[in-house]
Design a protein around this motif. Structure first.
Motif, PDB file in Angstrom:
ATOM      1  N   GLY A 340       6.555 -44.564 -22.909  1.00  0.00           N
ATOM      2  CA  GLY A 340       6.665 -45.068 -21.538  1.00  0.00           C
ATOM      3  C   GLY A 340       5.758 -44.536 -20.416  1.00  0.00           C
ATOM      4  N   THR A 341       5.134 -43.660 -20.790  1.00  0.00           N
ATOM      5  CA  THR A 341       4.102 -43.182 -19.759  1.00  0.00           C
ATOM      6  C   THR A 341       2.867 -43.782 -19.273  1.00  0.00           C
ATOM      7  N   THR A 343       2.567 -46.785 -18.399  1.00  0.00           N
ATOM      8  CA  THR A 343       2.491 -47.653 -17.321  1.00  0.00           C
ATOM      9  C   THR A 343       2.798 -46.916 -16.011  1.00  0.00           C
TER      10      THR A 343
END
Length: 831
Positions: A340-341, A343
Motif C-alpha cells: 500500500g505504500t 500510492t
C-alpha cells in the motif's frame, strides 16, 4: 532587454474605482432613463386621457344611434407634433367614427376608468388610452368605447430631456468622486511613505522590528515586514554561524594538509613519503566531505524557508536516492516496499527530502559493513514510516540526542571520515516537513533510523509554503446591466385638367411631377424661378381642386405618381401626413419658418394668404362695404332683395378649402351661423374655387364674394380687374399653402430641392412679387409680405396652424353633421 516598468498600485486602485463609479453611473442613468420614460408616460397620459374624456363627453344618442360631435378641444390637448388616431365603437363593437383599424383586437371598454397600453399602428409605436361612456337606449344600457392613440415622439423627447437634465449632475458627481478617490488614495498611501522613510534611515545591519505609528490597516504590512526581517535576521545569523563554524572546522583539515605536504616535501625516504601522501589524501577527503556538508547545510536551511512544496511519491523518492548512489555502493542497499505504500504521497521539498534520505543512507554505508535496508511502511495515523537499518556499531543511548546536533559525532565514529552534519541536516529537513526522526537500536545489533512523515491524498494540488512568494490570480469582474383613420370621405370629384409640362431650360435630365390646387398662372413663376437654378429639370404640373387632389392621391387616379403635393386645404394635407403618407424633410428653411406653418417637417407651408371679402366697386359704392363679419350678416339681412343670387361663397361640400375656412369660422365667430342664415336668405351662389367667384364679381354678375383667397384677389386687382378687397376688421383667417412629399414619390430628392427653393429667399420673393401668393418668411423682400398684408386690415390675424386639431373637422360624423346643417341653412332644397 529593458525591464517593463512596475505596475502602479495607485493607478490600479484608481482604474478600479473609476470602473466602479462609471458602472454605478451607468446603472444610475439606466434607472433615471426608466424613471424618465415612466414620468413622461404619466405626464402625457393625463393629456391623452383628457382628450379621450373630451370625446366621450361628446357622445350622444339620436334616434337610437350613437353619434359623436367631435370637440375641437380633443386634439388640442395632445402634443401638436405627434400623429393622432382615434376610434369610437358602439356597445356591440360596431364602428361609429374615427379609424376603424385602430387596435381592433383590444377589448371593449367596460368602465370610465382609462386603460393605457403600448401598441403598434401603421408600423409605428403608439400610446393608446381606452375608456368607456355609459349610454342608455330603448334597446338597453351599454358602454361606448373610445380609443385615442398618439405616437411616442413627444414622450421620447420629454424622457430625453429629463435624462439630459440628470446627465450633467451625474457626470459632475462622478468626476468629483474620482477626484475624491485620488485624494483619498494619496492619504491612504501616506503611511507607506512613513515606513519608507523609516527603512531608508536604518543602518544596513539593523534588522530590528519597525516601530512606527501606522493605521490598523497597515499594521499587517508592518507585521509582515517585521516577520520578514526577523526571519532575515535569523537567516543572517545562521549564515554568520555557518561561516564561523566553517572557518573553525575547515581550519584544522587545511592546517593538517599543509603540515603533511611540507613534511612530504622534505621526506627523503620513499616509503615514508608514500605514507605521508596517504595521510594527505585522507585529510583532503575529510576537508572535501566537510565542505560538501557545509554547503548542503546552507542549501537546506535556505530551501526550508523558501521552497515550493510539491506532491512527492515516497516510493519514487527512495528509488531516486538509491539510483543516485555510486555503482559500487548501490548493491549494498536493499529497498523494502511495504504493501500500500506505492500510492503514498508526501508534500514537501523534493531536494530537501532527497538529501535527508541520502545522508541517512551515506551514514549507514560509512559506519556499517554489509547490507543496508531502506524500509517503507504505511502507518494508521496518516504517516509513512521510512526506516534505514544497518548492522554497524550503532550509537549509544548517551549519544543519540547529541549526534542530532551540528558538528557532533558519536563516540564510535573515530577513524571514519565525517563532519557531524549529516544527521543534523536530516533532523532539520524532517522537522521542516512536520515529521519526526528517531534513532533506535536494531534488534540483533546495529542502528535503525526511523523517519515518520505525514502523507496526503495523491490528487491534492501543489501549494506554497507560508512565506514563499504567492502566485497571482487575476480577478474577474462582470457587470450586468441590464434591459417599444384611413377613412376616406364619401364624395369624389373628377380631375379638372390634364398635367401641363414645363420644359427644361436645357437638356432634360430629370422631371419633377407636382399635383396642386394653385392656379397654373400663379404657380408658373415658382416653376420658372426653380428651373432657373436647375436648368436640366422639367416640371409636370397638374392643377386640380383640393378635395379632388386628396381623393385622387389616395385612390391613385391622378394619372401619374406625384413627387410633390401642394394644396391650400391644409387639413387634408395634415390628414395625409397623420395617416403616414408623407416623408419628412428637415429643410434648412424650417429654422426661419413660423412654428404654425409646419408640422413634423412633413407638412410645410410656404405662402401667406388671408381670406377676404371682395366686391364690385361699381355695384357697392365707397362707404357701403361691410368691414367685418357681423356687418356682412346685417347687410344681407337688411337688403335681401338687392343681394338675392348676387353673393357667392365656397361650396364647402365640394371644396376642401371652403370646408376648411368654414370650419375655422365656426370655431372663432359667434356670428357664423347667423351669417350662414343670411347667405340662405339671399340664395347665395356656391362655387368650387376662388377664381370663379372673382370672375363673376369682376363682371358685375355678383356683388360680393365671401372667404375668397386674398392672394388670388390681390393678383386680379393688380392686373386691373374691377374688384375691391376687404380685409375684415374683426378677425382675418390666414392660411398657408402646404407642401407634402408622398412616401411613394418617384423623385423625393427632387421634391426636397423644390421645397428648399420655395422656402429660400428666391422662392419667397416669387410669393411676395408676381404670384401675389404672399411670402411667409418674415423680412422677405417684395410687395406681398406678411408685414404688409397684416397692415391691410385692423382685425386680429388668425393663422390656421398646421396641427392635429385640424383633423377634428374631418371626422366623418362631424363633417356630415356640419355639412347637413350648412346645407339646410344656406341652400335648403338645393342638391
Amino acid at each position: 532587454m529593458r525591464r517593463p516598468s512596475p505596475p502602479s498600485l495607485r493607478r490600479r486602485i484608481l482604474i478600479l474605482a473609476a470602473s466602479m463609479l462609471l458602472g454605478a453611473a451607468v446603472l444610475l442613468m439606466t434607472f433615471i432613463s426608466d424613471y424618465a420614460n415612466r414620468a413622461a408616460d404619466q405626464a402625457l397620459d393625463r393629456l391623452l386621457s383628457a382628450a379621450a374624456l373630451s370625446i366621450a363627453g361628446a357622445v350622444l344618442v339620436e334616434d337610437g344611434a350613437v353619434v359623436v360631435e367631435m370637440p375641437f378641444a380633443a386634439f388640442a390637448m395632445v402634443s401638436g407634433e405627434e400623429r393622432v388616431f382615434y376610434t369610437v365603437l358602439g356597445p356591440q363593437g360596431e364602428h361609429v367614427t374615427g379609424y376603424a383599424d385602430l387596435a381592433p383586437e383590444t377589448p371593449l371598454a367596460a368602465s370610465v376608468d382609462p386603460v393605457f397600453s403600448d401598441i403598434r399602428h401603421n408600423d409605428e409605436a403608439v400610446r393608446m388610452v381606452r375608456l368607456g361612456r355609459l349610454i342608455s337606449t330603448a334597446e338597453g344600457t351599454g358602454w361606448v368605447t373610445i380609443r385615442v392613440a398618439e405616437t411616442r415622439g413627444a414622450r421620447a423627447a420629454l424622457a430625453a430631456e429629463i435624462v439630459g437634465a440628470a446627465l450633467v449632475p451625474v457626470a459632475v458627481l462622478t468626476l468629483l468622486a474620482l477626484a475624491l478617490v485620488w485624494i483619498v488614495i494619496g492619504r491612504a498611501f501616506a503611511p507607506l511613505a512613513v515606513i519608507d522613510r523609516a527603512l531608508r534611515q536604518r543602518r544596513p545591519d539593523d534588522l530590528s522590528s519597525l516601530d512606527v505609528p501606522v493605521p490598523v490597516e497597515v499594521q499587517r504590512l508592518v507585521g509582515g515586514l517585521n516577520n520578514f526581517m526577523g526571519r532575515l535576521e535569523q537567516s543572517t545569523a545562521r549564515m554568520g554561524d555557518l561561516v564561523t563554524e566553517a572557518a573553525h572546522q575547515v581550519r584544522n583539515p587545511l592546517a593538517s594538509l599543509r603540515a603533511q605536504s611540507e613534511m612530504a616535501l622534505d621526506e627523503p625516504d620513499a616509503a615514508e613519503l608514500r605514507a605521508r601522501v596517504g595521510r594527505i589524501h585522507t585529510s583532503a577527503v575529510e576537508a572535501s566531505h566537510l565542505v560538501t556538508q557545509l554547503l548542503m547545510d546552507a542549501t537546506i536551511s535556505h530551501r526550508m524557508e523558501t521552497a515550493v512544496i510539491r506532491a512527492i511519491p515516497i516510493v519514487a523518492l527512495v528509488d531516486e536516492v538509491v539510483g543516485r548512489l555510486d555503482p559500487d555502493l548501490r548493491p549494498r542497499v536493499t529497498p523494502q516496499i511495504g504493501p500500500g505504500t506505492d500510492t503514498l504521497v508526501v508534500m514537501g521539498d523534493r531536494v530537501g527530502l532527497r538529501e535527508m534520505l541520502r545522508n541517512l543512507i551515506d551514514n549507514a554505508l560509512a559506519y556499517a559493513p554489509g547490507m543496508i535496508e531502506v524500509a517503507i511502511a504505511a502507518q494508521t495515523d496518516g504517516t509513512v514510516r521510512l526506516a534505514v537499518l544497518d548492522r554497524g556499531p550503532g550509537i549509544s543511548d548517551a549519544d543519540k540526542a547529541r549526534v542530532l546536533q551540528r558538528f557532533v559525532r558519536g563516540s564510535g565514529a573515530s577513524g571514519t571520515v565525517g563532519s557531524g552534519l549529516g544527521l543534523a541536516i536530516a533532523q532539520r529537513v524532517v522537522t521542516g516537513h512536520g515529521g519526526k526522526l528517531t534513532l533506535c537500536d536494531r534488534a540483533g545489533g546495529g542502528l535503525e533510523i526511523v523517519v515518520a512523515l505525514p502523507v496526503v491524498d495523491k490528487q491534492q494540488p501543489d501549494k506554497q509554503q507560508p512565506g514563499a512568494p504567492q502566485r497571482k490570480r487575476a480577478p474577474v469582474a462582470g457587470v450586468l446591466l441590464c434591459a417599444a383613420l384611413v377613412t376616406a370621405l364619401d364624395a369624389t370629384s373628377p380631375l379638372s385638367a390634364e398635367p401641363l409640362l414645363f420644359a427644361a431650360n436645357g437638356p432634360e435630365t430629370q422631371q419633377l411631377a407636382i399635383a396642386g390646387t394653385t392656379d397654373t398662372a400663379l404657380f408658373a413663376p415658382y416653376i420658372a424661378a426653380f428651373q432657373a437654378g436647375a436648368p436640366g429639370v422639367a416640371v409636370r404640373y397638374l392643377e386640380t381642386d383640393s378635395l379632388a387632389l386628396y381623393e385622387g392621391f389616395l385612390a391613385g387616379t391622378l394619372g401619374f405618381a406625384p413627387d410633390l403635393l401642394i394644396s391650400s386645404a391644409s387639413d387634408l394635407q395634415m390628414k395625409l401626413a397623420n395617416d403616414g403618407h408623407a416623408l419628412s424633410h428637415p429643410s434648412p428653411g424650417l429654422a426661419a419658418l413660423p412654428a404654425w406653418a409646419q408640422w413634423r417637417a412633413e407638412v410645410i407651408g410656404f405662402t401667406y394668404e388671408p381670406a377676404v371679402i371682395i366686391y364690385n366697386p361699381r355695384l357697392m359704392p365707397p362707404g357701403t362695404q361691410p368691414r367685418n363679419h357681423l356687418d356682412l350678416a346685417v347687410l344681407l339681412e337688411q337688403e335681401p332683395a338687392r343681394f338675392a343670387g348676387r353673393v357667392a361663397t365656397y361650396d364647402i361640400a365640394r371644396s376642401g378649402l371652403g370646408y376648411l375656412l368654414a370650419s375655422q369660422d365656426q370655431q372663432i365667430s359667434s356670428q357664423f351661423w347667423r351669417l350662414a342664415a343670411a347667405f340662405g336668405r339671399v340664395s347665395a351662389r356656391l362655387s368650387d374655387s376662388s377664381p370663379a367667384i372673382l370672375d363673376n364679381v369682376a363682371s358685375g354678375e355678383l356683388i360680393l364674394g365671401y372667404n375668397v383667397l386674398g392672394s388670388y384677389a390681390f393678383a386680379r386687382q393688380a392686373a386691373g380687374a374691377p374688384i375691391g378687397i376687404i380685409v375684415p376688421d374683426d378677425y382675418v383667417l390666414v392660411l398657408t399653402r402646404s407642401m407634402v412629399i408622398p412616401r411613394t414619390a418617384p423623385n423625393p430628392d427632387l421634391a426636397r430641392a423644390f421645397v428648399d427653393f420655395a422656402l429660400s429667399p428666391a422662392g419667397q420673393q416669387v410669393g411676395a412679387g408676381p404670384s401675389a401668393l404672399g411670402a411667409i418668411m418674415p423680412g422677405s423682400a417684395g410687395i406681398w409680405t406678411p408685414e404688409r398684408i397684416s397692415m391691410l386690415g385692423t382685425g386680429v390675424i388668425q393663422p390656421i396652424a398646421l396641427a392635429p386639431v385640424l383633423l377634428v373637422a374631418l371626422d366623418p360624423q362631424r363633417r356630415s353633421r356640419f355639412l347637413a346643417t350648412w346645407q339646410e341653412i344656406v341652400a335648403p332644397g338645393r342638391p
